[in-house]
Design a protein around this motif. Structure first.
Motif, PDB file in Angstrom:
ATOM      1  N   SER A 136      77.029  16.591  51.765  1.00  0.00           N
ATOM      2  CA  SER A 136      76.566  17.633  52.682  1.00  0.00           C
ATOM      3  C   SER A 136      75.929  18.793  51.925  1.00  0.00           C
ATOM      4  O   SER A 136      76.119  18.933  50.714  1.00  0.00           O
ATOM      5  N   GLU A 183      76.821  21.859  52.341  1.00  0.00           N
ATOM      6  CA  GLU A 183      77.934  22.730  51.955  1.00  0.00           C
ATOM      7  C   GLU A 183      78.545  22.297  50.631  1.00  0.00           C
ATOM      8  O   GLU A 183      78.887  23.137  49.795  1.00  0.00           O
ATOM      9  N   LYS A 215      76.147  23.373  47.877  1.00  0.00           N
ATOM     10  CA  LYS A 215      76.213  24.832  47.706  1.00  0.00           C
ATOM     11  C   LYS A 215      77.499  25.245  46.991  1.00  0.00           C
ATOM     12  O   LYS A 215      77.470  26.127  46.135  1.00  0.00           O
ATOM     13  N   ASN A 216      78.606  24.629  47.346  1.00  0.00           N
ATOM     14  CA  ASN A 216      79.872  24.967  46.685  1.00  0.00           C
ATOM     15  C   ASN A 216      79.811  24.666  45.194  1.00  0.00           C
ATOM     16  O   ASN A 216      80.303  25.452  44.384  1.00  0.00           O
TER      17      ASN A 216
END
Length: 149
Positions: free
Chosen positions: A72, A74, A77-78
């Motif tokens: 994903s 997310e 990005k993490n």
């Protein structure tokens, strides 16, 4: 089911074997291990040395490429902003020229398929020429994951 593919490139301030890049090169294994152990990591482009510094889809030895696949946006990005990778991100001006063109592109791919270096190169060029579209986008304009097949 779909996964997120990404390419990012950086223009080196000196050849990869230069003492100016020794800290960066010395940290590659650690950063790659952080990526591979991050939630949502699926795959990354690498050669027998376990990194991607030998790949040159742009025919420019001053550019290095990173291509990976994530479950994903997310998760990616993490990894980029909230893991040990941030240390490299913060220090990037020590090792890389400021890019005048797009240096990162994202796109959705069918789960189980990994992008080739050529495909990733084309997605980055597409983003650079057309801006964010449904087929190649950036963190600035995230395109929602397609419905499962």
């Amino acid at each position: 089911m779909y996964h997120l593919a990404q390419i990012n490139i950086a223009q080196l301030i000196a050849p990869i074997d230069s003492p100016l890049l020794a800290d960066f090169v010395g940290d590659l294994d650690r950063i790659n291990a952080i990526a591979e152990n991050s939630k949502g990591f699926v795959w990354r482009l690498k050669d027998e040395s376990e990194n991607a510094t030998s790949f040159n889809p742009f025919d420019d030895s001053s550019l290095i490429v990173n291509i990976s696949v994530w479950e994903s946006v997310e998760d990616l990005k993490n990894f980029v902003y909230y893991s040990g990778h941030i240390e490299v991100f913060i220090k990037r001006a020590k090792w890389f020229e400021k890019m005048k063109t797009a240096h990162m592109a994202l796109w959705w791919i069918e789960a189980g398929k990994n992008p080739t270096a050529e495909e990733a190169r084309n997605k980055l060029l597409e983003l650079d020429h057309n801006g964010d579209t449904d087929s190649s986008f950036s963190f600035k304009k995230i395109v929602e994951k397609p419905n499962s097949l």
